[in-house]
Scaffold this active site. Structure first.
Site, mmCIF file in Angstrom:
data_model
loop_
_atom_site.group_PDB
_atom_site.id
_atom_site.type_symbol
_atom_site.label_atom_id
_atom_site.label_comp_id
_atom_site.label_asym_id
_atom_site.label_seq_id
_atom_site.Cartn_x
_atom_site.Cartn_y
_atom_site.Cartn_z
ATOM 1 N N ASN A 91 -2.278 -2.960 -9.158
ATOM 2 C CA ASN A 91 -3.686 -2.936 -9.574
ATOM 3 C C ASN A 91 -3.902 -3.725 -10.863
ATOM 4 O OD1 ASN A 91 -4.784 -1.395 -7.468
ATOM 5 N ND2 ASN A 91 -4.226 0.526 -8.462
ATOM 6 N N GLU A 116 -1.819 6.614 -4.262
ATOM 7 C CA GLU A 116 -0.792 5.946 -3.453
ATOM 8 C C GLU A 116 0.165 6.940 -2.816
ATOM 9 O OE1 GLU A 116 0.770 5.893 -7.771
ATOM 10 O OE2 GLU A 116 -1.134 5.991 -6.693
ATOM 11 N N HIS A 171 -7.965 -4.044 -8.329
ATOM 12 C CA HIS A 171 -8.026 -2.866 -7.472
ATOM 13 C C HIS A 171 -8.294 -3.218 -6.011
ATOM 14 C CE1 HIS A 171 -7.686 0.315 -10.490
ATOM 15 N NE2 HIS A 171 -8.381 -0.476 -11.295
ATOM 16 N N ASP A 228 5.513 7.675 -1.539
ATOM 17 C CA ASP A 228 4.782 7.225 -2.715
ATOM 18 C C ASP A 228 5.103 5.748 -2.949
ATOM 19 O OD1 ASP A 228 3.284 8.479 -5.293
ATOM 20 O OD2 ASP A 228 4.578 6.825 -5.890
#
Length: 246
Positions: free
Chosen positions: A128, A163, A133, A120
């Site tokens: 972001n 993610e 983004h 992760d």
């Protein structure tokens, strides 16, 4: 199984086309022999009756066979695209879970160890929010490239969503899986992403579980254990690897 049935159906069509073409050619040739008489006109007619079916039949059947082969190739390409995450070109969640079950089943039969890794990206929302983004997409693509560069072709690599990523490493011990995780950390430490006028760096938290799968084990159960190690990595400061301790 559905794809096998479809391929068998196409094979029957190809065989039918071929059989009809050959039968037609043989039938016309047989008639030509039966009706053959002397004289130039009859000889020319006999030649045409023999030659034309043998040339027309392949001309008719080969394009049909070629079309069937193109359809089959297109279906294979569409199945491949349906299995991939469009952004990272890793397996999507559904395809990863599907293929992982096959790997686990094989490991059960052979009594071999495998490793499941949950990954992760750390503070991805901040990337972001800060850069946009599209910058986040660049990070995801970069990370997928880093994964492919450090994994074997036999390893399963998937993006589960957002993610979150997962790996399944067949015939891999805990120490080998941990070594891979450390290579990923090192690769991210040594690289940066140029995005516009900005330089971005990011890290990843990793959870690892290595087992010889038992009868009741499946990818969901193993990934849940890897996630528990991942959450522990997050709680202990991120940018590290934790191996599941049963």
């Amino acid at each position: 199984m559905r794809h096998i049935i479809q391929n068998l159906g196409r094979l029957k069509v190809v065989l039918l086309i071929t059989a009809l073409s050959v039968s037609f050619s043989v039938f016309i040739t047989f008639l030509a022999f039966s009706l053959r008489q002397t004289g130039a006109v009859y000889n020319i007619a006999f030649f045409l009756a023999t030659f034309i079916p043998l040339t027309i039949a392949p001309i008719v059947s080969w394009p049909l066979i070629s079309l069937l082969m193109k359809v089959d190739s297109l279906e294979k390409e569409m199945r491949l695209l349906a299995s991939l995450d469009p952004l990272t070109e890793l397996l999507n969640r559904r395809a990863f879970f599907r293929d992982a079950e096959l790997y686990i089943h094989r490991a059960k039969q052979e009594g071999r160890m495998l490793s499941v890794i949950a990954l992760d990206l750390d503070k991805f929302k901040a990337i972001n929010d800060c850069y946009g983004h599209s910058a986040g997409d660049a990070v995801l693509r970069h990370f997928s490239t880093t994964i492919r560069a450090n994994c074997r072709t036999s390893d399963l690599m998937g993006r589960l969503g957002g993610e979150e990523f997962a790996l399944l490493l067949p015939n891999t011990s805990a120490s080998a899986a941990y070594a891979l995780a450390e290579r990923l950390h090192q690769a991210l430490r040594l690289t940066a992403i140029q995005y516009g006028h900005s330089t971005m760096r990011y890290t990843v938290s990793i959870g690892v579980i290595s087992v010889v799968p038992q009868k009741t084990d499946n990818i969901e159960a193993l990934l849940n254990k890897a996630d528990r190690s991942l959450y522990l990595a997050k709680e202990t400061g991120r940018n590290c690897t934790v191996v599941f301790d049963s």
